[in-house]
Design a protein around this motif. Structure first.
Motif, PDB file in Angstrom:
ATOM      1  N   TYR A 122       0.858  -1.182   0.000  1.00 22.43           N
ATOM      2  CA  TYR A 122       0.000   0.000   0.000  1.00 22.43           C
ATOM      3  C   TYR A 122       0.893   1.230   0.000  1.00 22.43           C
ATOM      4  CZ  TYR A 122       0.858   0.235   5.061  1.00 22.43           C
ATOM      5  OH  TYR A 122       1.440   0.310   6.292  1.00 22.43           O
ATOM      6  N   PHE A 123       0.272   2.382  -0.231  1.00 28.03           N
ATOM      7  CA  PHE A 123       1.007   3.637  -0.355  1.00 28.03           C
ATOM      8  C   PHE A 123       0.300   4.718   0.462  1.00 28.03           C
ATOM      9  CE2 PHE A 123       1.565   1.041  -4.058  1.00 28.03           C
ATOM     10  CZ  PHE A 123       2.945   1.028  -4.219  1.00 28.03           C
ATOM     11  N   ILE A 124       1.091   5.602   1.043  1.00 27.11           N
ATOM     12  CA  ILE A 124       0.567   6.724   1.817  1.00 27.11           C
ATOM     13  C   ILE A 124       1.010   8.020   1.149  1.00 27.11           C
ATOM     14  CG2 ILE A 124       0.598   7.952   4.036  1.00 27.11           C
ATOM     15  CD1 ILE A 124      -0.788   5.248   4.255  1.00 27.11           C
ATOM     16  N   ALA A 125       0.032   8.853   0.822  1.00 26.99           N
ATOM     17  CA  ALA A 125       0.316  10.181   0.286  1.00 26.99           C
ATOM     18  C   ALA A 125       0.081  11.198   1.382  1.00 26.99           C
ATOM     19  CB  ALA A 125      -0.589  10.476  -0.908  1.00 26.99           C
ATOM     20  N   THR A 126       1.024  12.120   1.532  1.00 23.64           N
ATOM     21  CA  THR A 126       0.868  13.214   2.490  1.00 23.64           C
ATOM     22  C   THR A 126       1.016  14.528   1.735  1.00 23.64           C
ATOM     23  OG1 THR A 126       3.223  13.190   3.030  1.00 23.64           O
ATOM     24  CG2 THR A 126       1.754  11.884   4.451  1.00 23.64           C
ATOM     25  N   ALA A 127       0.431  15.572   2.294  1.00 21.18           N
ATOM     26  CA  ALA A 127       0.547  16.893   1.682  1.00 21.18           C
ATOM     27  C   ALA A 127       0.510  17.966   2.757  1.00 21.18           C
ATOM     28  CB  ALA A 127      -0.581  17.120   0.680  1.00 21.18           C
ATOM     29  N   GLN A 128       1.290  19.007   2.524  1.00 21.57           N
ATOM     30  CA  GLN A 128       1.317  20.185   3.379  1.00 21.57           C
ATOM     31  C   GLN A 128       1.277  21.422   2.490  1.00 21.57           C
ATOM     32  OE1 GLN A 128       4.307  18.149   3.543  1.00 21.57           O
ATOM     33  NE2 GLN A 128       3.284  16.733   4.905  1.00 21.57           N
ATOM     34  N   VAL A 129       0.817  22.533   3.060  1.00 20.51           N
ATOM     35  CA  VAL A 129       0.795  23.799   2.335  1.00 20.51           C
ATOM     36  C   VAL A 129       2.155  24.474   2.460  1.00 20.51           C
ATOM     37  CG1 VAL A 129      -0.210  26.122   2.273  1.00 20.51           C
ATOM     38  CG2 VAL A 129      -1.682  24.126   2.573  1.00 20.51           C
ATOM     39  N   LEU A 130       2.707  24.899   1.336  1.00 26.91           N
ATOM     40  CA  LEU A 130       3.942  25.681   1.334  1.00 26.91           C
ATOM     41  C   LEU A 130       3.631  27.169   1.438  1.00 26.91           C
ATOM     42  CD1 LEU A 130       5.994  23.908  -1.482  1.00 26.91           C
ATOM     43  CD2 LEU A 130       6.248  23.660   0.990  1.00 26.91           C
ATOM     44  N   ARG A 131       2.625  27.605   0.693  1.00 29.47           N
ATOM     45  CA  ARG A 131       2.211  29.005   0.724  1.00 29.47           C
ATOM     46  C   ARG A 131       0.753  29.093   0.336  1.00 29.47           C
ATOM     47  NH1 ARG A 131       1.150  33.604  -1.645  1.00 29.47           N
ATOM     48  NH2 ARG A 131       2.127  35.540  -0.980  1.00 29.47           N
ATOM     49  N   SER A 132       0.049  29.970   1.025  1.00 31.02           N
ATOM     50  CA  SER A 132      -1.363  30.139   0.733  1.00 31.02           C
ATOM     51  C   SER A 132      -1.699  31.613   0.597  1.00 31.02           C
ATOM     52  CB  SER A 132      -2.202  29.518   1.858  1.00 31.02           C
ATOM     53  OG  SER A 132      -3.559  29.579   1.527  1.00 31.02           O
ATOM     54  N   GLY A 133      -2.322  31.959  -0.505  1.00 30.59           N
ATOM     55  CA  GLY A 133      -2.789  33.320  -0.730  1.00 30.59           C
ATOM     56  C   GLY A 133      -4.309  33.352  -0.742  1.00 30.59           C
ATOM     57  N   ARG A 134      -4.866  34.486  -1.147  1.00 27.79           N
ATOM     58  CA  ARG A 134      -6.327  34.618  -1.163  1.00 27.79           C
ATOM     59  C   ARG A 134      -6.978  33.711  -2.208  1.00 27.79           C
ATOM     60  NH1 ARG A 134      -8.901  39.575  -2.125  1.00 27.79           N
ATOM     61  NH2 ARG A 134      -7.492  39.745  -3.886  1.00 27.79           N
ATOM     62  N   LYS A 135      -6.275  33.486  -3.315  1.00 28.28           N
ATOM     63  CA  LYS A 135      -6.864  32.719  -4.413  1.00 28.28           C
ATOM     64  C   LYS A 135      -6.108  31.451  -4.772  1.00 28.28           C
ATOM     65  CE  LYS A 135      -9.681  36.163  -6.247  1.00 28.28           C
ATOM     66  NZ  LYS A 135     -11.063  35.904  -6.049  1.00 28.28           N
ATOM     67  N   VAL A 136      -4.819  31.393  -4.441  1.00 31.99           N
ATOM     68  CA  VAL A 136      -3.985  30.265  -4.857  1.00 31.99           C
ATOM     69  C   VAL A 136      -3.189  29.721  -3.673  1.00 31.99           C
ATOM     70  CG1 VAL A 136      -2.057  29.575  -6.353  1.00 31.99           C
ATOM     71  CG2 VAL A 136      -3.778  31.180  -7.214  1.00 31.99           C
ATOM     72  N   SER A 137      -3.118  28.399  -3.602  1.00 26.44           N
ATOM     73  CA  SER A 137      -2.263  27.721  -2.620  1.00 26.44           C
ATOM     74  C   SER A 137      -1.242  26.873  -3.348  1.00 26.44           C
ATOM     75  CB  SER A 137      -3.085  26.796  -1.718  1.00 26.44           C
ATOM     76  OG  SER A 137      -3.715  27.517  -0.706  1.00 26.44           O
ATOM     77  N   VAL A 138      -0.057  26.787  -2.771  1.00 23.97           N
ATOM     78  CA  VAL A 138       1.001  25.930  -3.300  1.00 23.97           C
ATOM     79  C   VAL A 138       1.284  24.863  -2.255  1.00 23.97           C
ATOM     80  CG1 VAL A 138       3.386  25.823  -4.123  1.00 23.97           C
ATOM     81  CG2 VAL A 138       1.980  27.849  -4.613  1.00 23.97           C
ATOM     82  N   THR A 139       1.329  23.624  -2.697  1.00 23.93           N
ATOM     83  CA  THR A 139       1.470  22.506  -1.764  1.00 23.93           C
ATOM     84  C   THR A 139       2.666  21.626  -2.123  1.00 23.93           C
ATOM     85  OG1 THR A 139       0.055  21.011  -3.026  1.00 23.93           O
ATOM     86  CG2 THR A 139      -1.035  22.452  -1.433  1.00 23.93           C
ATOM     87  N   ARG A 140       3.078  20.848  -1.143  1.00 27.87           N
ATOM     88  CA  ARG A 140       4.144  19.845  -1.310  1.00 27.87           C
ATOM     89  C   ARG A 140       3.539  18.498  -0.948  1.00 27.87           C
ATOM     90  NH1 ARG A 140       9.265  17.839  -2.558  1.00 27.87           N
ATOM     91  NH2 ARG A 140      10.057  16.628  -0.852  1.00 27.87           N
ATOM     92  N   MET A 141       3.728  17.509  -1.810  1.00 29.89           N
ATOM     93  CA  MET A 141       3.160  16.184  -1.586  1.00 29.89           C
ATOM     94  C   MET A 141       4.261  15.128  -1.648  1.00 29.89           C
ATOM     95  SD  MET A 141       1.260  18.289  -3.771  1.00 29.89           S
ATOM     96  CE  MET A 141       1.234  17.633  -5.418  1.00 29.89           C
ATOM     97  N   GLU A 142       4.046  14.045  -0.915  1.00 28.98           N
ATOM     98  CA  GLU A 142       4.969  12.902  -0.943  1.00 28.98           C
ATOM     99  C   GLU A 142       4.160  11.611  -0.982  1.00 28.98           C
ATOM    100  OE1 GLU A 142       7.609  12.980   2.412  1.00 28.98           O
ATOM    101  OE2 GLU A 142       8.642  14.782   1.701  1.00 28.98           O
ATOM    102  N   LEU A 143       4.722  10.601  -1.639  1.00 28.15           N
ATOM    103  CA  LEU A 143       4.124   9.267  -1.652  1.00 28.15           C
ATOM    104  C   LEU A 143       5.170   8.274  -1.159  1.00 28.15           C
ATOM    105  CD1 LEU A 143       1.510   7.691  -2.606  1.00 28.15           C
ATOM    106  CD2 LEU A 143       2.923   6.992  -4.552  1.00 28.15           C
ATOM    107  N   HIS A 144       4.825   7.556  -0.091  1.00 27.33           N
ATOM    108  CA  HIS A 144       5.687   6.513   0.483  1.00 27.33           C
ATOM    109  C   HIS A 144       4.985   5.167   0.353  1.00 27.33           C
ATOM    110  CE1 HIS A 144       7.226  10.098   2.555  1.00 27.33           C
ATOM    111  NE2 HIS A 144       8.351   9.435   2.687  1.00 27.33           N
ATOM    112  N   ASN A 145       5.773   4.100   0.280  1.00 30.52           N
ATOM    113  CA  ASN A 145       5.153   2.771   0.307  1.00 30.52           C
ATOM    114  C   ASN A 145       5.008   2.301   1.748  1.00 30.52           C
ATOM    115  OD1 ASN A 145       7.653   1.727   1.114  1.00 30.52           O
ATOM    116  ND2 ASN A 145       8.056   0.676  -0.824  1.00 30.52           N
TER     117      ASN A 145
END
Length: 161
Positions: A122-145
């Motif tokens: 199985y695989f686990i995906a995680t995500a966190q916000v790097l930067r968030s504005g009023r209209k746009v968010s930028v995120t970082r994601m990882e996938l581990h087994n």
């Protein structure tokens, strides 16, 4: 605001997130097809799980997870945390307005780096916000087994306003 009030507000928002964003798992046909399951969903991080199945194999000789599945799972994780963060930055919105916001959100751009073959039970995906504005968010994601091996990473930009 006291620490107790902030904690209570955060817990209430986490409950709302899990109620509203549960639709990603329960109501989106593609996510159901992939077998995505929400392991945890908080303002700081989302954790999604996907079990390996024959239908998700991209390389039948080696039995590894298809790259499109990897990208899709990372995209869902990134979108969920972007929306969760938008909920936090717009506390004045009603629950109905938040649902409309989910409907208007979407991926602007995403990059995936495939680091290792997608082998695992199985695989686990995680995500966190790097930067968030009023209209746009930028995120970082990882996938581990299931053994904790990093399979892929991604960054994504999402419209949330």
């Amino acid at each position: 605001m006291t620490d107790l009030n902030q904690t209570q507000e955060r817990e209430a928002l986490d409950q709302l997130l899990n109620r509203l964003l549960g639709a990603f798992e329960e109501k989106m046909p593609f996510n159901k097809l992939l077998g995505l399951k929400i392991e945890s969903l908080h303002l700081e991080e989302v954790r999604l799980r996907i079990d390996m199945r024959d239908e998700l194999i991209g390389n039948f000789v080696h039995g590894i997870l298809h790259g499109g599945v990897i990208a899709s799972v990372l995209d869902v994780a990134g979108g969920m945390i972007a929306i969760a963060n938008a909920f936090h930055t717009k506390p004045q919105l009603t629950e109905a307005e938040r649902m409309q916001g989910i409907d208007k959100s979407g991926t602007i751009d995403m990059r995936v780096d495939y680091l290792r073959p997608g082998r695992g039970e199985y695989f686990i995906a995680t995500a966190q916000v790097l930067r968030s504005g009023r209209k746009v968010s930028v995120t970082r994601m990882e996938l581990h087994n299931n053994e904790g091996v990093l399979i892929a990473v991604g960054t994504g930009s999402y419209i949330v306003g």
